[in-house]
Design an enzyme around this catalytic site. Structure first.
Site, PDB file in Angstrom:
ATOM      1  N   GLU A   1       0.850  -1.209   0.000  1.00  0.00           N
ATOM      2  CA  GLU A   1       0.000   0.000   0.000  1.00  0.00           C
ATOM      3  C   GLU A   1       0.874   1.243   0.000  1.00  0.00           C
ATOM      4  OE1 GLU A   1      -3.156  -0.074  -0.649  1.00  0.00           O
ATOM      5  OE2 GLU A   1      -3.107  -2.247  -0.568  1.00  0.00           O
TER       6      GLU A   1
ATOM      7  N   TRP B   1       1.677   1.784  -3.412  1.00  0.00           N
ATOM      8  CA  TRP B   1       0.666   2.495  -4.220  1.00  0.00           C
ATOM      9  C   TRP B   1       0.849   4.011  -4.077  1.00  0.00           C
ATOM     10  CZ3 TRP B   1      -2.680   1.277  -8.013  1.00  0.00           C
ATOM     11  CH2 TRP B   1      -2.930  -0.068  -8.232  1.00  0.00           C
TER      12      TRP B   1
ATOM     13  N   TRP C   1     -20.524  12.540 -20.611  1.00  0.00           N
ATOM     14  CA  TRP C   1     -21.024  12.734 -19.244  1.00  0.00           C
ATOM     15  C   TRP C   1     -22.425  13.319 -19.298  1.00  0.00           C
ATOM     16  CZ3 TRP C   1     -17.925  10.156 -16.280  1.00  0.00           C
ATOM     17  CH2 TRP C   1     -16.564  10.144 -16.516  1.00  0.00           C
TER      18      TRP C   1
ATOM     19  N   ASN D   1     -10.975   3.060   2.255  1.00  0.00           N
ATOM     20  CA  ASN D   1     -10.597   2.898   0.844  1.00  0.00           C
ATOM     21  C   ASN D   1     -11.659   2.163   0.026  1.00  0.00           C
ATOM     22  OD1 ASN D   1      -8.663   3.000  -1.409  1.00  0.00           O
ATOM     23  ND2 ASN D   1      -8.669   0.781  -1.133  1.00  0.00           N
TER      24      ASN D   1
ATOM     25  N   TRP E   1     -15.460  12.499 -13.288  1.00  0.00           N
ATOM     26  CA  TRP E   1     -14.650  12.129 -12.126  1.00  0.00           C
ATOM     27  C   TRP E   1     -13.988  13.340 -11.483  1.00  0.00           C
ATOM     28  CZ3 TRP E   1      -9.441  13.272 -12.663  1.00  0.00           C
ATOM     29  CH2 TRP E   1      -8.920  13.370 -13.958  1.00  0.00           C
TER      30      TRP E   1
ATOM     31  N   TRP F   1      -9.189   8.613  -8.405  1.00  0.00           N
ATOM     32  CA  TRP F   1     -10.341   8.978  -9.250  1.00  0.00           C
ATOM     33  C   TRP F   1     -10.180   8.466 -10.665  1.00  0.00           C
ATOM     34  CZ3 TRP F   1     -15.078   9.945  -7.980  1.00  0.00           C
ATOM     35  CH2 TRP F   1     -15.326  10.306  -6.655  1.00  0.00           C
TER      36      TRP F   1
HETATM   37  C1  LIG Z   1     -11.360   7.794  -5.296  1.00  0.00           C
HETATM   38  C2  LIG Z   1     -10.163   7.662  -4.354  1.00  0.00           C
HETATM   39  C3  LIG Z   1      -9.529   8.807  -3.873  1.00  0.00           C
HETATM   40  C4  LIG Z   1      -8.431   8.699  -3.014  1.00  0.00           C
HETATM   41  N1  LIG Z   1      -7.832   9.865  -2.550  1.00  0.00           N
HETATM   42  C5  LIG Z   1      -6.748   9.762  -1.742  1.00  0.00           C
HETATM   43  C6  LIG Z   1      -6.091  10.941  -1.254  1.00  0.00           C
HETATM   44  O1  LIG Z   1      -6.460  12.079  -1.598  1.00  0.00           O
HETATM   45  N2  LIG Z   1      -5.046  10.790  -0.403  1.00  0.00           N
HETATM   46  C7  LIG Z   1      -4.595   9.558  -0.020  1.00  0.00           C
HETATM   47  O2  LIG Z   1      -3.641   9.480   0.764  1.00  0.00           O
HETATM   48  N3  LIG Z   1      -5.166   8.434  -0.491  1.00  0.00           N
HETATM   49  C8  LIG Z   1      -6.227   8.494  -1.323  1.00  0.00           C
HETATM   50  N4  LIG Z   1      -6.824   7.343  -1.776  1.00  0.00           N
HETATM   51  C9  LIG Z   1      -6.203   6.040  -1.462  1.00  0.00           C
HETATM   52  C10 LIG Z   1      -6.689   5.331  -0.173  1.00  0.00           C
HETATM   53  O3  LIG Z   1      -8.084   5.287  -0.135  1.00  0.00           O
HETATM   54  C11 LIG Z   1      -6.157   5.975   1.116  1.00  0.00           C
HETATM   55  O4  LIG Z   1      -4.759   6.181   1.019  1.00  0.00           O
HETATM   56  C12 LIG Z   1      -6.419   5.088   2.323  1.00  0.00           C
HETATM   57  O5  LIG Z   1      -7.797   4.823   2.447  1.00  0.00           O
HETATM   58  C13 LIG Z   1      -5.914   5.766   3.572  1.00  0.00           C
HETATM   59  O6  LIG Z   1      -6.239   5.042   4.714  1.00  0.00           O
HETATM   60  P1  LIG Z   1      -5.113   4.333   5.595  1.00  0.00           P
HETATM   61  O7  LIG Z   1      -4.015   5.292   5.886  1.00  0.00           O
HETATM   62  O8  LIG Z   1      -5.792   3.707   6.744  1.00  0.00           O
HETATM   63  O9  LIG Z   1      -4.591   3.221   4.582  1.00  0.00           O
HETATM   64  P2  LIG Z   1      -3.740   1.908   4.811  1.00  0.00           P
HETATM   65  O10 LIG Z   1      -4.502   0.776   4.226  1.00  0.00           O
HETATM   66  O11 LIG Z   1      -3.298   1.780   6.204  1.00  0.00           O
HETATM   67  O12 LIG Z   1      -2.497   2.128   3.847  1.00  0.00           O
HETATM   68  C14 LIG Z   1      -1.253   2.703   4.287  1.00  0.00           C
HETATM   69  C15 LIG Z   1      -0.877   3.885   3.424  1.00  0.00           C
HETATM   70  O13 LIG Z   1      -0.666   3.481   2.078  1.00  0.00           O
HETATM   71  C16 LIG Z   1      -1.083   4.533   1.200  1.00  0.00           C
HETATM   72  N5  LIG Z   1      -2.148   4.024   0.329  1.00  0.00           N
HETATM   73  C17 LIG Z   1      -3.024   3.026   0.600  1.00  0.00           C
HETATM   74  N6  LIG Z   1      -3.820   2.813  -0.476  1.00  0.00           N
HETATM   75  C18 LIG Z   1      -3.444   3.693  -1.418  1.00  0.00           C
HETATM   76  C19 LIG Z   1      -3.884   3.960  -2.733  1.00  0.00           C
HETATM   77  N7  LIG Z   1      -4.873   3.258  -3.322  1.00  0.00           N
HETATM   78  N8  LIG Z   1      -3.284   4.967  -3.424  1.00  0.00           N
HETATM   79  C20 LIG Z   1      -2.279   5.673  -2.878  1.00  0.00           C
HETATM   80  N9  LIG Z   1      -1.824   5.444  -1.625  1.00  0.00           N
HETATM   81  C21 LIG Z   1      -2.384   4.483  -0.909  1.00  0.00           C
HETATM   82  C22 LIG Z   1      -1.601   5.660   2.058  1.00  0.00           C
HETATM   83  O14 LIG Z   1      -0.565   6.598   2.234  1.00  0.00           O
HETATM   84  C23 LIG Z   1      -1.930   4.952   3.358  1.00  0.00           C
HETATM   85  O15 LIG Z   1      -1.851   5.810   4.476  1.00  0.00           O
HETATM   86  C24 LIG Z   1      -7.938   7.425  -2.641  1.00  0.00           C
HETATM   87  C25 LIG Z   1      -8.585   6.279  -3.134  1.00  0.00           C
HETATM   88  C26 LIG Z   1      -9.683   6.398  -3.977  1.00  0.00           C
HETATM   89  C27 LIG Z   1     -10.352   5.150  -4.490  1.00  0.00           C
END
Ligand SMILES: Cc1cc2nc3c(=O)[nH]c(=O)nc-3n(C[C@H](O)[C@H](O)[C@H](O)COP(=O)(O)OP(=O)(O)OC[C@H]3O[C@@H](n4cnc5c(N)ncnc54)[C@H](O)[C@@H]3O)c2cc1C
Length: 480
Positions: A278, A281, A309, A345, A363, A386
């Site tokens: 993650e 990502w 759209w 997420n 989007w 997005w």
């Molecule tokens: C439509 C959409 C918009 C999003 N917008 C953002 C945003 O503005 N900022 C953001 O940080 N994340 C975003 N995410 C990714 C993800 O949803 C969040 O990072 C995650 O939910 C944060 O929760 P956590 O720290 O508990 O994640 P955990 O599951 O604990 O993951 C650890 C860390 O990994 C990173 N991470 C995890 N998943 C992703 C991912 N898919 N993409 C990029 N990094 C990721 C984050 O930094 C996160 O803190 C988005 C996802 C979607 C589908």
């Protein structure tokens, strides 16, 4: 002793901070600086929730510095002007900062560095926000990556990120520090107080970040693989805003996870690998943004520029934002976002798919609402998320995959706990009816005291028909 300015930006911590470490290591006295920029020069000025976070993060950072008899000098203005002014006031000969990767910031920072160097200043930028610099990860044919798995393998082939540095002390210059503003003067907090939920939910700042990481490694990591998709549980780290504001470095999170994995225990290895991916990502998002500066505004797949759209949203966008779509899982997510500044997420994917596919709204509209309301709003990750949802991005969900919010609730919120928490008007319904109240019979609704259209909206679209319409719309661009 010569003096250096350390320009803090999205790196509000003292541990594992390469510019600070370098300045202290080179024998400089350090003047820690934060410059609040005007919104007009930034195409993506921070949204309301980010500003809220920034306020408290700056306060905590200043308190930390004061504890070691230093100070955060807060100024407002154009960075180059402010830095030049501070160089004059302090007699400093160096300016060090940690890099950021948003296209407009890269451009701006390049200009600052060139101008300061032309003035004879030792101006230097450092890594620290990412595990791997975006330009270091290249495919065999020297192209940037568009798919996550090969990207992450290539990162891993570069070797483990180094061990984090400890805490650097920022010694107070003998002659004292220049004046600065109070954090309150920046006007970051909302005038109408809507932020109770944020205050209840979060502890911004470096100490809050370290506590969140430790709690997750202790209690969450071993179950991460099993729980990370269940929005009713606290199954993920909630580190995203802390990482975004640089209150903790990804290297710290990576190294602490590795350490926890080495200590062993059931589930820790699989949970650990998943969690590190993650973080991968997050790296991937920055890599894609770095190589595609228009990523926040334009579809990476140019075909989507012609997507038909819906012309007139007729109040649909407002219903989505307010969590009043009549689709309980979607509404639960949107209300969680509004109240806490965060959304799980899995639910981000569900509400995103609903906006883009069932409502067929662009989007970018969802992206901009998230930008304003998420405490972790991050240009790279938000754009990636997005464009993933829309099917136009890097390694995106195929457009024809339309999430069904009722099936998603069945799988990921089987007891309806998450829905009941955020849509309490449906809590008295049995779990099945809670997911799709429009399908419940009159007796079930009456017993729970729910009248659709009065206590809770009827669905603003028909899920099945809108899915078919989305797929038809997709046909229009499929062969372009
Ligand atoms: C439509 C959409 C918009 C999003 N917008 C953002 C945003 O503005 N900022 C953001 O940080 N994340 C975003 N995410 C990714 C993800 O949803 C969040 O990072 C995650 O939910 C944060 O929760 P956590 O720290 O508990 O994640 P955990 O599951 O604990 O993951 C650890 C860390 O990994 C990173 N991470 C995890 N998943 C992703 C991912 N898919 N993409 C990029 N990094 C990721 C984050 O930094 C996160 O803190 C988005 C996802 C979607 C589908």
């Amino acid at each position: 002793m010569p003096t250096a300015l350390v320009w803090f930006r999205r790196d509000l911590r003292l541990h594992d901070h390469p510019p600070l470490q370098a300045a202290v290591g080179a024998g400089y006295r350090v003047v820690p600086v934060y410059i609040h920029e005007s919104d007009d020069t930034d195409p993506w000025p921070p949204g309301a929730a980010s500003r809220w976070w920034l306020h408290f993060s700056l306060q905590r950072h200043r308190e930390q510095l004061r504890r070691q008899r230093s100070e955060l000098v807060v100024r407002r203005g154009r960075p180059l002007d402010v830095l030049r002014q501070l160089l004059r006031e302090t007699g400093a000969e160096a300016v060090y900062w940690q890099r950021r990767y948003e296209p407009a910031t890269i451009e701006r920072d390049r200009g600052v560095k060139e101008a300061l160097r032309a003035d004879g200043v030792d101006a230097r930028s450092f890594p620290g926000a990412l595990l791997f610099e975006p330009w270091r990860v290249r495919s065999g044919n020297d192209q940037p990556y568009r798919a996550f798995s090969p990207f992450w393998r290539a990162c891993q082939a570069l070797g483990e990120p180094g061990r984090p540095d400890g805490k650097a002390r920022a010694p107070l210059p003998e002659a004292g520090l220049p004046d600065g503003l109070a954090v309150e003067d920046l006007g970051l907090l909302p005038r109408i107080p809507w932020d109770d939920g944020l205050r209840e939910t979060w502890s911004p700042g470096e100490a809050g970040a370290e506590a969140a990481l430790s709690a997750f490694l202790e209690e969450g990591l071993s179950r991460y693989d099993a729980h990370r998709d269940l929005p009713a549980l606290r199954g993920t780290s909630r580190l995203s805003p802390h990482l975004h504001f640089g209150e903790i470095s990804p290297r710290q999170a990576f190294a602490a996870t590795r350490q926890r994995m080495a200590a062993g225990g059931a589930g820790v290895t699989s949970g650990g690998e998943k969690f590190l991916a993650e973080l991968g990502w997050r790296e991937f998002a920055h890599h894609v943004l770095y190589h595609n500066p228009h990523f926040p505004d334009e579809p990476l797949n140019p075909r989507f520029a012609h997507f038909p759209w819906r012309d007139d949203d007729g109040g649909l966008l407002q219903a989505w934002r307010a969590g009043r779509t009549g689709i309980p899982l979607v509404d639960a997510g949107m209300r969680e976002l509004w109240r806490t500044g965060w959304m799980h997420n899995r639910i981000r994917m569900v509400v995103g798919s609903f906006l883009v596919k069932n409502l067929r709204l662009p989007w970018q509209w969802g992206e901009s609402w998230f930008w304003d309301t998420l405490v972790d709003a991050d240009l790279a990750s938000n754009s990636l998320g997005w464009q993933w949802v829309a099917g136009s991005g890097a390694d995106a969900a195929p457009y024809f995959r339309v999430f069904n919010p009722v099936r998603q609730a069945e799988r990921f919120d089987p007891d309806g706990e998450y829905i009941a928490r955020w849509v309490p008007e449906l809590a008295a319904l049995p779990a099945r009816a809670r997911r799709a109240p429009w399908e419940a019979d009159a007796t079930t609704l009456r017993r729970a005291g729910v009248q659709l259209g009065r206590d809770y909206p009827r669905p603003i679209v028909d899920l099945k028909r809108s899915r078919e319409e989305a797929l038809e719309a997709f046909q229009a661009i499929k062969n372009r």
